[in-house]
Design an enzyme around this catalytic site. Sequence first.
Site, PDB file in Angstrom:
ATOM      1  N   GLY A 144       0.827  -1.215   0.000  1.00 42.96           N
ATOM      2  CA  GLY A 144       0.000   0.000   0.000  1.00 42.96           C
ATOM      3  C   GLY A 144       0.851   1.251   0.000  1.00 42.96           C
ATOM      4  O   GLY A 144       2.068   1.198   0.174  1.00 42.96           O
TER       5      GLY A 144
ATOM      6  N   GLY B   3       2.633   3.726   1.457  1.00 43.16           N
ATOM      7  CA  GLY B   3       3.167   3.989   2.780  1.00 43.16           C
ATOM      8  C   GLY B   3       3.721   5.399   2.901  1.00 43.16           C
ATOM      9  O   GLY B   3       3.986   5.887   3.995  1.00 43.16           O
ATOM     10  N   ARG B   4       3.891   6.041   1.765  1.00 42.95           N
ATOM     11  CA  ARG B   4       4.442   7.406   1.823  1.00 42.95           C
ATOM     12  C   ARG B   4       3.919   8.226   0.652  1.00 42.95           C
ATOM     13  O   ARG B   4       4.597   9.138   0.166  1.00 42.95           O
ATOM     14  CB  ARG B   4       5.948   7.369   1.807  1.00 42.95           C
ATOM     15  CG  ARG B   4       6.485   6.514   0.657  1.00 42.95           C
ATOM     16  CD  ARG B   4       7.779   7.003   0.248  1.00 42.95           C
ATOM     17  NE  ARG B   4       8.479   6.019  -0.557  1.00 42.95           N
ATOM     18  CZ  ARG B   4       9.724   6.156  -0.872  1.00 42.95           C
ATOM     19  NH1 ARG B   4      10.383   7.200  -0.471  1.00 42.95           N
ATOM     20  NH2 ARG B   4      10.306   5.259  -1.639  1.00 42.95           N
TER      21      ARG B   4
ATOM     22  N   ASP C 208       4.214  -4.915  -7.363  1.00 46.46           N
ATOM     23  CA  ASP C 208       3.557  -3.707  -6.848  1.00 46.46           C
ATOM     24  C   ASP C 208       4.057  -2.458  -7.569  1.00 46.46           C
ATOM     25  O   ASP C 208       3.487  -1.379  -7.404  1.00 46.46           O
ATOM     26  CB  ASP C 208       3.780  -3.559  -5.339  1.00 46.46           C
ATOM     27  CG  ASP C 208       5.235  -3.728  -4.938  1.00 46.46           C
ATOM     28  OD1 ASP C 208       5.798  -4.809  -5.182  1.00 46.46           O
ATOM     29  OD2 ASP C 208       5.822  -2.772  -4.403  1.00 46.46           O
ATOM     30  N   ASN C 209       5.093  -2.600  -8.364  1.00 52.26           N
ATOM     31  CA  ASN C 209       5.582  -1.451  -9.132  1.00 52.26           C
ATOM     32  C   ASN C 209       5.238  -1.582 -10.609  1.00 52.26           C
ATOM     33  O   ASN C 209       5.802  -0.877 -11.447  1.00 52.26           O
ATOM     34  CB  ASN C 209       7.101  -1.307  -8.970  1.00 52.26           C
ATOM     35  CG  ASN C 209       7.485  -0.860  -7.559  1.00 52.26           C
ATOM     36  OD1 ASN C 209       6.675  -0.267  -6.858  1.00 52.26           O
ATOM     37  ND2 ASN C 209       8.701  -1.147  -7.150  1.00 52.26           N
TER      38      ASN C 209
HETATM   39  P1  AMP Z   1       9.022   0.982  -3.097  1.00 52.01           P
HETATM   40  O1  AMP Z   1      10.253   0.172  -2.888  1.00 52.01           O
HETATM   41  O2  AMP Z   1       9.254   2.465  -3.133  1.00 52.01           O
HETATM   42  O3  AMP Z   1       8.209   0.515  -4.252  1.00 52.01           O
HETATM   43  O4  AMP Z   1       8.129   0.757  -1.784  1.00 52.01           O
HETATM   44  C1  AMP Z   1       7.698  -0.496  -1.328  1.00 52.01           C
HETATM   45  C2  AMP Z   1       6.717  -0.316  -0.200  1.00 52.01           C
HETATM   46  O5  AMP Z   1       7.329   0.323   0.915  1.00 52.01           O
HETATM   47  C3  AMP Z   1       5.508   0.532  -0.549  1.00 52.01           C
HETATM   48  O6  AMP Z   1       4.403   0.039   0.140  1.00 52.01           O
HETATM   49  C4  AMP Z   1       5.898   1.888  -0.055  1.00 52.01           C
HETATM   50  O7  AMP Z   1       4.790   2.707   0.206  1.00 52.01           O
HETATM   51  C5  AMP Z   1       6.643   1.534   1.228  1.00 52.01           C
HETATM   52  N1  AMP Z   1       7.628   2.560   1.599  1.00 52.01           N
HETATM   53  C6  AMP Z   1       8.796   2.832   0.980  1.00 52.01           C
HETATM   54  N2  AMP Z   1       9.438   3.830   1.606  1.00 52.01           N
HETATM   55  C7  AMP Z   1       8.669   4.203   2.640  1.00 52.01           C
HETATM   56  C8  AMP Z   1       8.782   5.190   3.678  1.00 52.01           C
HETATM   57  N3  AMP Z   1       9.840   6.001   3.762  1.00 52.01           N
HETATM   58  N4  AMP Z   1       7.777   5.279   4.568  1.00 52.01           N
HETATM   59  C9  AMP Z   1       6.712   4.469   4.506  1.00 52.01           C
HETATM   60  N5  AMP Z   1       6.538   3.535   3.573  1.00 52.01           N
HETATM   61  C10 AMP Z   1       7.496   3.389   2.644  1.00 52.01           C
HETATM   62 MG    MG Z   2       6.578   0.995  -5.095  1.00 51.15          MG
END
Ligand code: AMP
Ligand code: MG
Length: 504
Positions: A101, A103-104, A263-264
């Site tokens: 989900g 998260g940021r 998820d990407n």
């Molecule tokens: P990503 O690697 O950017 O595709 O992120 C994978 C997951 O980790 C997703 O659910 C993001 O929303 C969550 N996420 C990544 N960085 C953060 C952060 N700094 N704070 C909260 N959630 C994060």
């Molecule tokens: Mg992502």
Amino acid sequence: MHSILKSDHSRIASLESLAFENRYAKLPAPFFHGVSPTPLMGAHLASFNAELGALFGLTIEDASQPGFVDYFSGARDMPGAEPLAMVYAGHQFGHFVPQLGDGRAMLLGQVRDDLGVLWDMHLKGSGPTRFSRGSDGRAVLRSSIREYLCSEAMFGLGIPTTRALCLIASSESVMREHVEPGAMLVRMAQSHIRFGSLEYFYHRGDHDNLRKLGEYLLDEEFAHLRDEDAPYLALFDEVIRRTATLVAQWQGVGFCHGVMNSDNMSMLGLTLDYGPFAFMDTFEHDYVCNHSDHQGRYSYRRQPEMAHFNLACLATALLPLIHDDKEVAISLVRERLANYWDCFNDAHLGIVRAKLGFLQQENDDLELWDELLLLMEGEVDFTLFFRHLGALSLSSPTHHPLRSEFIDQSRFDLWMYEYHQRLQRERSCDETRHQSMDAVNPQYILRNYMAEAAIRQAEDDGDYSEIDRLLSLLRSPFSEQPDAEQYAKPAPVWAQSIKLSCSS
Ligand code: AMP
Ligand code: MG
């Protein structure tokens, strides 16, 4: 609701009158968590993408007003927006994670452009949500600059992508490997629905909501498939086609995504989530841009296969929508998934021929390409090689300017001889070929070192001018631009020390 933190109440009519249509917010509760952005301290505008803004009636004058930043940094509620964090799951490095989900990031809502197309307006780096899993919900300036530049560079290259409306810098500190400045990015896309969005409901056994998501996709994004006999199979076909084409386009410009987790992966076939991505400088089949990817799962060579893996994950999630009888559904999606490689190979071969300047098709074209890449391996700049290749003349054969960089120059000479023969067989015209090759082989790409230079200026001096410079350069990557010679050169040696990881 957040209080208005700034004393400035200047009105920005064009922004405040954006008509939000919050379609996604009308889905039932399990689809999202309604949450407001957490204001970013010391927020200020680092860059505004006037070209994209113009689609929504937003000008640089609007963006220059102090209140503009308030809306995109969480200090003021955007009129009409219903911010929410979208839920999704996903296969991360091959392992299923049942809940990820936003998260940021937060979806503010949907707005129409001047052609009537609905876009998601998404704030990245906007603070914690229910899906933050203990992390801070922030994005660092470094990775926000990279995403801002690369999504627009992709758009300039004609490759489907999310886009970026503006970049907000701040005085807020964010802890990663060390303390870094935080930032926010306004990301725009027709949809942020991922393969993992469907996986979320499927793996919970929540087939009612899975169907609601399927219906939503058909209504909002794939309306042209509504009347098909089997709309969900048609939808799967289309996602296969778009994904295969997208990855073929990445391969064609030497782009490595870095984190091709499901998820990407966008249901619309957009390049989504720019993390440790890179455009290759020197060509390497097994190039891995993400230093956290120890197995090389997402190497350049493996990207097409990883897209196939992700499509298989999506296929599983779609099963209940395809047919009530699971066995029948499985055989149907299997059959469709088998088309992926044809789709990819067709798109890839089309790109290969265009990059080499071939108008006609010959059976050995792919062999010629593969042989070239073997010769280039580890030695030759991928982008510059093709750009220079387009300038060769058949009437007075000249040496390729990068010839000296090939280890096996005599084998490369042989390749060039065959290439000449190939062009002569189709009576290739120099001028037409130069033009067509220049239209597909970019002169400028976002090399890591270029992004790094813009990041250093921004972090060290609060100087964002290089970001704007690169934004305008990369918008037209195929045309020679004045005073831009330094950007059309191979990466400097120091670029090799740049390390990219998932930390952003
Ligand atoms: P990503 O690697 O950017 O595709 O992120 C994978 C997951 O980790 C997703 O659910 C993001 O929303 C969550 N996420 C990544 N960085 C953060 C952060 N700094 N704070 C909260 N959630 C994060
Ligand atoms: Mg992502």
